[in-house]
Design a protein around this motif. Structure first.
Motif, PDB file in Angstrom:
ATOM      1  N   TYR A  32       0.834  -1.204   0.000  1.00  0.00           N
ATOM      2  CA  TYR A  32       0.000   0.000   0.000  1.00  0.00           C
ATOM      3  C   TYR A  32       0.870   1.255   0.000  1.00  0.00           C
ATOM      4  CZ  TYR A  32      -3.449   3.458   1.506  1.00  0.00           C
ATOM      5  OH  TYR A  32      -4.246   4.568   1.584  1.00  0.00           O
ATOM      6  N   ARG A  33       1.821   1.322   0.929  1.00  0.00           N
ATOM      7  CA  ARG A  33       2.680   2.502   1.032  1.00  0.00           C
ATOM      8  C   ARG A  33       3.682   2.575  -0.118  1.00  0.00           C
ATOM      9  NH1 ARG A  33       4.398   3.242   7.244  1.00  0.00           N
ATOM     10  NH2 ARG A  33       5.404   5.063   6.309  1.00  0.00           N
ATOM     11  N   THR A  34       4.082   1.418  -0.624  1.00  0.00           N
ATOM     12  CA  THR A  34       4.994   1.407  -1.767  1.00  0.00           C
ATOM     13  C   THR A  34       4.350   2.091  -2.966  1.00  0.00           C
ATOM     14  OG1 THR A  34       6.034  -0.650  -1.021  1.00  0.00           O
ATOM     15  CG2 THR A  34       6.296  -0.083  -3.339  1.00  0.00           C
ATOM     16  N   VAL A  35       3.102   1.733  -3.250  1.00  0.00           N
ATOM     17  CA  VAL A  35       2.402   2.279  -4.419  1.00  0.00           C
ATOM     18  C   VAL A  35       1.849   3.669  -4.150  1.00  0.00           C
ATOM     19  CG1 VAL A  35       0.427   1.961  -5.963  1.00  0.00           C
ATOM     20  CG2 VAL A  35       1.844  -0.010  -5.321  1.00  0.00           C
ATOM     21  N   LYS A  36       1.122   3.827  -3.044  1.00  0.00           N
ATOM     22  CA  LYS A  36       0.430   5.096  -2.779  1.00  0.00           C
ATOM     23  C   LYS A  36       1.389   6.235  -2.460  1.00  0.00           C
ATOM     24  CE  LYS A  36      -3.633   3.064  -3.002  1.00  0.00           C
ATOM     25  NZ  LYS A  36      -4.512   3.193  -4.160  1.00  0.00           N
ATOM     26  N   LEU A 100       2.824  -7.163  -4.287  1.00  0.00           N
ATOM     27  CA  LEU A 100       2.681  -5.738  -4.567  1.00  0.00           C
ATOM     28  C   LEU A 100       1.368  -5.486  -5.303  1.00  0.00           C
ATOM     29  CD1 LEU A 100       4.100  -2.892  -4.567  1.00  0.00           C
ATOM     30  CD2 LEU A 100       4.907  -3.485  -6.857  1.00  0.00           C
ATOM     31  N   ILE A 101       1.086  -6.320  -6.282  1.00  0.00           N
ATOM     32  CA  ILE A 101      -0.154  -6.171  -7.054  1.00  0.00           C
ATOM     33  C   ILE A 101      -1.364  -6.601  -6.226  1.00  0.00           C
ATOM     34  CG2 ILE A 101      -1.390  -7.020  -9.093  1.00  0.00           C
ATOM     35  CD1 ILE A 101       1.450  -7.339 -10.406  1.00  0.00           C
ATOM     36  N   LYS A 102      -1.260  -7.738  -5.577  1.00  0.00           N
ATOM     37  CA  LYS A 102      -2.395  -8.291  -4.832  1.00  0.00           C
ATOM     38  C   LYS A 102      -2.806  -7.434  -3.640  1.00  0.00           C
ATOM     39  CE  LYS A 102      -3.932 -12.446  -2.409  1.00  0.00           C
ATOM     40  NZ  LYS A 102      -3.560 -13.810  -1.956  1.00  0.00           N
ATOM     41  N   HIS A 103      -1.825  -6.857  -2.937  1.00  0.00           N
ATOM     42  CA  HIS A 103      -2.118  -6.156  -1.678  1.00  0.00           C
ATOM     43  C   HIS A 103      -1.935  -4.640  -1.755  1.00  0.00           C
ATOM     44  CE1 HIS A 103      -2.550  -9.917   0.524  1.00  0.00           C
ATOM     45  NE2 HIS A 103      -1.424 -10.344  -0.036  1.00  0.00           N
ATOM     46  N   LYS A 104      -1.905  -4.085  -2.961  1.00  0.00           N
ATOM     47  CA  LYS A 104      -1.639  -2.643  -3.100  1.00  0.00           C
ATOM     48  C   LYS A 104      -2.703  -1.769  -2.438  1.00  0.00           C
ATOM     49  CE  LYS A 104      -3.460  -2.364  -7.848  1.00  0.00           C
ATOM     50  NZ  LYS A 104      -4.825  -2.149  -7.409  1.00  0.00           N
ATOM     51  N   ASP A 105      -3.893  -2.304  -2.208  1.00  0.00           N
ATOM     52  CA  ASP A 105      -4.956  -1.537  -1.547  1.00  0.00           C
ATOM     53  C   ASP A 105      -5.182  -1.967  -0.107  1.00  0.00           C
ATOM     54  OD1 ASP A 105      -5.568   0.038  -3.849  1.00  0.00           O
ATOM     55  OD2 ASP A 105      -6.622  -1.689  -4.702  1.00  0.00           O
ATOM     56  N   ASP A 106      -4.339  -2.855   0.392  1.00  0.00           N
ATOM     57  CA  ASP A 106      -4.457  -3.371   1.761  1.00  0.00           C
ATOM     58  C   ASP A 106      -3.483  -2.624   2.672  1.00  0.00           C
ATOM     59  OD1 ASP A 106      -4.556  -4.756   4.132  1.00  0.00           O
ATOM     60  OD2 ASP A 106      -4.269  -6.740   3.229  1.00  0.00           O
ATOM     61  N   TYR A 107      -4.000  -1.665   3.404  1.00  0.00           N
ATOM     62  CA  TYR A 107      -3.163  -0.821   4.254  1.00  0.00           C
ATOM     63  C   TYR A 107      -2.417  -1.629   5.318  1.00  0.00           C
ATOM     64  CZ  TYR A 107      -1.797   2.736   7.631  1.00  0.00           C
ATOM     65  OH  TYR A 107      -1.078   3.523   8.490  1.00  0.00           O
ATOM     66  N   TYR A 109      -1.356  -4.880   5.268  1.00  0.00           N
ATOM     67  CA  TYR A 109      -0.463  -5.964   4.870  1.00  0.00           C
ATOM     68  C   TYR A 109       1.000  -5.545   5.041  1.00  0.00           C
ATOM     69  CZ  TYR A 109       1.894  -9.560   2.150  1.00  0.00           C
ATOM     70  OH  TYR A 109       2.723 -10.570   1.760  1.00  0.00           O
ATOM     71  N   ARG A 110       1.792  -6.406   5.685  1.00  0.00           N
ATOM     72  CA  ARG A 110       3.224  -6.187   5.855  1.00  0.00           C
ATOM     73  C   ARG A 110       3.958  -7.503   5.613  1.00  0.00           C
ATOM     74  NH1 ARG A 110       1.274  -1.925   6.260  1.00  0.00           N
ATOM     75  NH2 ARG A 110       1.667  -0.189   7.667  1.00  0.00           N
ATOM     76  N   SER A 111       5.188  -7.402   5.115  1.00  0.00           N
ATOM     77  CA  SER A 111       6.022  -8.583   4.913  1.00  0.00           C
ATOM     78  C   SER A 111       7.471  -8.188   5.156  1.00  0.00           C
ATOM     79  CB  SER A 111       5.836  -9.110   3.488  1.00  0.00           C
ATOM     80  OG  SER A 111       6.641 -10.243   3.266  1.00  0.00           O
ATOM     81  N   VAL A 112       8.215  -9.075   5.799  1.00  0.00           N
ATOM     82  CA  VAL A 112       9.643  -8.831   6.031  1.00  0.00           C
ATOM     83  C   VAL A 112      10.421 -10.112   5.777  1.00  0.00           C
ATOM     84  CG1 VAL A 112       9.320  -6.967   7.711  1.00  0.00           C
ATOM     85  CG2 VAL A 112       9.469  -9.337   8.520  1.00  0.00           C
ATOM     86  N   GLY A 113      11.710  -9.962   5.565  1.00  0.00           N
ATOM     87  CA  GLY A 113      12.592 -11.113   5.415  1.00  0.00           C
ATOM     88  C   GLY A 113      13.178 -11.234   4.026  1.00  0.00           C
TER      89      GLY A 113
END
Length: 197
Positions: A32-36, A100-107, A109-113
């Motif tokens: 979300y933050r990457t795209v927006k 990135l595509i699937k969760h671009k509108d999901d504020y 969602y987080r992933s690390v590693g």
């Protein structure tokens, strides 16, 4: 040498982020933050952050086990340090594109590693040495050429099943990148792969 530097930097940043939630949030992959917000650095920085000590140790041990070998192999083949870094960081980005595509509108969602990048390194090692042994469950030695398809099937199964905190998409797409990348760099390497049979 680059493998050890990546491991060292990742260990230090991950350790700092264990107790610094603000830094963790700035580096984590948030589609979300990457795209927006145009925070494209997150496609790379999330690979330097891990959820906990176990996550960090497993990833860094796997990177050390296969990364040193692949880094040396790239030097030997004339693909150089740039080729190796392209594998590692390219794998990190490639592993993130689906989410990135699937969760671009999901504020939320987080992933690390660094799992996507490490899957890329692991599968490049299978590409170069398909009959090399990989320890299944860290115990059972099986040839990489058998481990690879089983791993990809497992990732797809677990992704469809859902639940848990493991990003199976990152593992899957990082692995696919690790197979394709060497051929893109040097198409003649397909002959190296085939000659191993």
């Amino acid at each position: 040498m680059a493998t050890y530097i990546i491991i060292g930097i990742t260990a230090v940043i991950s350790y700092i982020c264990f107790t610094n939630q603000g830094l963790f949030d700035k580096l984590a992959f948030s589609p979300y933050r990457t795209v927006k917000n145009g925070e494209w650095h997150r496609l790379i920085t999330h690979g330097f952050v891990h959820a906990d000590t176990t996550h960090l140790l497993v990833n860094m041990l796997t990177l050390w086990s296969f990364g040193v070998y692949i880094e040396q192999g790239f030097q030997y083949l004339g693909l150089g340090l740039g080729g190796y870094l392209g594998l590692y960081f390219g794998g990190m980005v490639a592993a993130s594109v689906y989410d990135l595509i699937k969760h671009k509108d999901d504020y939320y969602y987080r992933s690390v590693g660094a799992s996507g990048a490490i899957s890329a390194v692991l599968f490049t090692s299978i590409f170069f040495n398909p009959f090399g042994k990989i320890l299944l469950f860290a115990i059972i030695p099986i040839p990489g050429i058998l481990f690879g398809p089983l791993y990809l099937i497992y990732c797809q199964y677990m992704n469809k099943r859902g639940g848990g905190n493991i990003n199976h998409n990152a593992h899957f797409y990082g692995a696919v990148y690790g197979i394709i990348y060497p051929i893109l760099l040097e198409p003649g390497l397909i002959q190296v792969f085939l000659s191993n049979f």
